[in-house]
Design an enzyme around this catalytic site. Structure first.
Site, PDB file in Angstrom:
ATOM      1  N   GLU A 173      51.340 -59.695 -24.061  1.00  0.00           N
ATOM      2  CA  GLU A 173      50.796 -59.823 -22.710  1.00  0.00           C
ATOM      3  C   GLU A 173      51.065 -61.199 -22.110  1.00  0.00           C
ATOM      4  O   GLU A 173      51.391 -61.338 -20.934  1.00  0.00           O
ATOM      5  CB  GLU A 173      49.281 -59.576 -22.734  1.00  0.00           C
ATOM      6  N   HIS A 216      53.129 -58.297 -19.973  1.00  0.00           N
ATOM      7  CA  HIS A 216      52.134 -57.794 -19.036  1.00  0.00           C
ATOM      8  C   HIS A 216      52.788 -56.948 -17.941  1.00  0.00           C
ATOM      9  O   HIS A 216      53.800 -57.339 -17.365  1.00  0.00           O
ATOM     10  CB  HIS A 216      51.408 -58.985 -18.408  1.00  0.00           C
ATOM     11  N   SER A 255      45.688 -54.451 -15.271  1.00  0.00           N
ATOM     12  CA  SER A 255      45.422 -55.872 -15.085  1.00  0.00           C
ATOM     13  C   SER A 255      44.073 -56.044 -14.389  1.00  0.00           C
ATOM     14  O   SER A 255      43.064 -55.601 -14.907  1.00  0.00           O
ATOM     15  CB  SER A 255      46.570 -56.532 -14.326  1.00  0.00           C
TER      16      SER A 255
END
Length: 506
Positions: free
Chosen positions: A318, A411, A194
């Site tokens: 995501e 995610h 991330s």
């Protein structure tokens, strides 16, 4: 205490602890505390110490909202500007040769997180791969990722790209000191997820980091969340205004404000920006023309990025996490329409047509996730592959709980496999409705590739290199497989879309 837990570094001795077959050192300073006159300044070298430094406890979390500093399900760290520390884990067994080093940069949108999170422990990687593992803290939010350099005065200087500079300082520390822990400074892999993935893709474009690592892994990077200098200056000016100051009083106000006041002001600025410019994020690296000379995507295109082997990839969906927990992406039709109107209105119909069901919720969420994570990662993969070995992946595995809840492989879920969380409370909860065997198989595949890459500079032979002709992509699922040019229609629909970034003409 055992003798092997005492290590002498360039700046002094540190005493860690032994936990079974592993040696652990926590909270080692890699730069001076950025407090007082060092607030909003580039990290400064550690002042050497005498005696033994206790390295058995994690250092403070960087300044952030309290909810971001949890180390596990309940324990929370102290939050402080004095946060520039790192942690090392190494096998207790002696080795005749130096071990590969893996340096992890945590995520959290550059606004929250800590290396002390139990998920990031790294013990499984150390045991399985016979590596030395390093995790680090760096400055976040207003104190790490806004550029106040325009408000410098002769008596008070402010530097840009503080969090990025912190990461470089930590990697420099690794070069100076990791041999004392049995690590090989010539074989360092930097990896992150991330915001940590964005840090990795940015570090490759940062001249000061050249030579500090041999290979890199970018998990769910958002490579385009890097801002140009004029926009960064606008945000800094608005921040100062929200803080109740002006250009003449900015320096004094930035020095006098408490971390909590700076945090609240940053939150206000962030909310304003999301409303006005969906898809932009105020906290991130700045193309300042100095420490970060050009936008990373442009650096990869020109070949100026470091030509080291790179693994880069994203997860299947995501965007699914964000509307419910981290509402900061253009994941609904209103934000998406405003984003295209502000950037490239002609691209809207072309792009949305690649998402069947739009403007339905699922399609809108996937569009926002692809915009932020997937497509710019593809751009980096294709550009970097012209100059250095590049390996692309997509993480698709989702147990039944993830599917029925609508998150799928969203995610951050690949972290459970990278750090082998199958038999932890988190892993058991994630597979409560089934899928434990699948998670174990996928985790085994991910770790084998990550560790082979860290040792040899390439994943296992079953993972072919990425190039613009074949676009071979490893899909982590049951079974793990290779696909060529997955989601080609979406990729073609996004081609030519530059977002809020002004393209650089060759």
């Amino acid at each position: 205490m055992t003798p092997e837990t005492l290590v002498t570094l360039a700046d002094g001795a540190v005493r860690g602890s032994r936990v079974g077959d592993l040696l652990s050192w926590r909270g080692i300073p890699y730069a001076q505390p950025p407090v007082g006159p060092l607030r909003l300044r580039a990290p400064q070298p550690v002042q050497p110490w005498t005696g033994e430094l206790d390295a058995t406890r994690f250092g403070n979390a960087a300044c952030q909202a309290p909810r971001g500093a949890f180390t596990g399900s309940r324990e929370r760290l102290a939050i402080s500007e004095d946060c520039l520390t790192l942690n090392v884990i190494a096998p207790a067994a002696r080795s005749a040769t130096p071990r590969p080093v893996m340096v992890f940069v945590h995520g959290g949108a550059y606004t929250l997180g800590t290396s002390a999170l139990s998920l990031y422990g790294g013990q499984s990687l150390v045991r399985r791969g016979d590596v030395v593992y390093v995790s680090l803290n760096y400055r976040l939010g207003s104190l790490g990722y806004l550029d106040f350099s325009a408000f410098s005065t002769p008596a008070r200087r402010f530097d840009s790209n503080l969090g990025l500079r912190d990461q470089v300082a930590a990697l420099e520390w690794v070069q100076r000191n990791i041999a004392a822990f049995g690590g090989d400074p010539g074989n360092v892999t930097v990896f992150g997820e991330s915001a940590g993935g964005n840090a990795v893709t940015t570090l490759l474009a940062t001249p000061a980091s050249r030579g500090l690592f041999a290979q890199a892994i970018a998990q769910s990077s958002a490579p385009d969340l890097v801002v140009d200098a004029p926009r960064a200056a606008e945000w800094a000016a608005r921040f100062v205004e929200l803080l109740g100051a002006d250009a003449d009083s900015a320096a004094a106000a930035l020095d006098a404000a408490t971390p909590a006041e700076l945090g609240r002001t940053g939150n206000r600025l962030s909310r304003e920006t999301l409303h006005a410019s969906p898809g932009l994020h105020v906290f991130g690296p700045v193309v300042d023309g100095d420490f970060l000379p050009t936008h990373p995507l442009d650096a990869y295109e020109s070949g100026a990025a470091q030509r080291v082997p790179l693994i880069i990839g994203t997860n299947d969906r995501e965007g699914a996490l964000f509307p419910r927990f981290l509402d900061g992406l253009p994941t609904n039709p209103d934000r998406i329409d405003r984003m295209f109107a502000l950037t490239d209105e002609a691209a809207r119909d072309r792009v949305v047509s690649a998402y069947p069901g739009y403007p339905g919720e699922r399609a809108a969420v996937d569009l926002g996730g692809d915009l932020t994570f997937w497509y710019p990662s593809i751009q980096i993969a294709q550009a970097h592959s012209r100059f250095a070995p590049t390996y692309s992946y997509r993480f698709d595995f989702a147990p039944r709980l993830a599917r029925v809840s609508g998150f799928d492989a969203t995610h951050a879920v690949e972290l459970l496999s990278v750090f082998d969380q199958v038999d932890t409370p988190l892993g058991r909860a994630y597979t409560a409705l089934g899928g434990r065997r699948g998670l174990r198989l996928v985790s085994d595949a991910v770790q084998r590739h990550w560790l082979h890459f860290a040792r040899h500079g390439e994943p296992l032979p079953s993972w072919p290199q990425y190039d613009e002709r074949e676009r071979a992509t490893t899909i982590f699922d049951v079974p793990t497989r290779v696909e060529h040019d997955p989601r080609r229609e979406r990729r073609l629909a996004w081609e030519g879309y530059a977002g809020y970034r002004t393209p650089v003409c060759p």
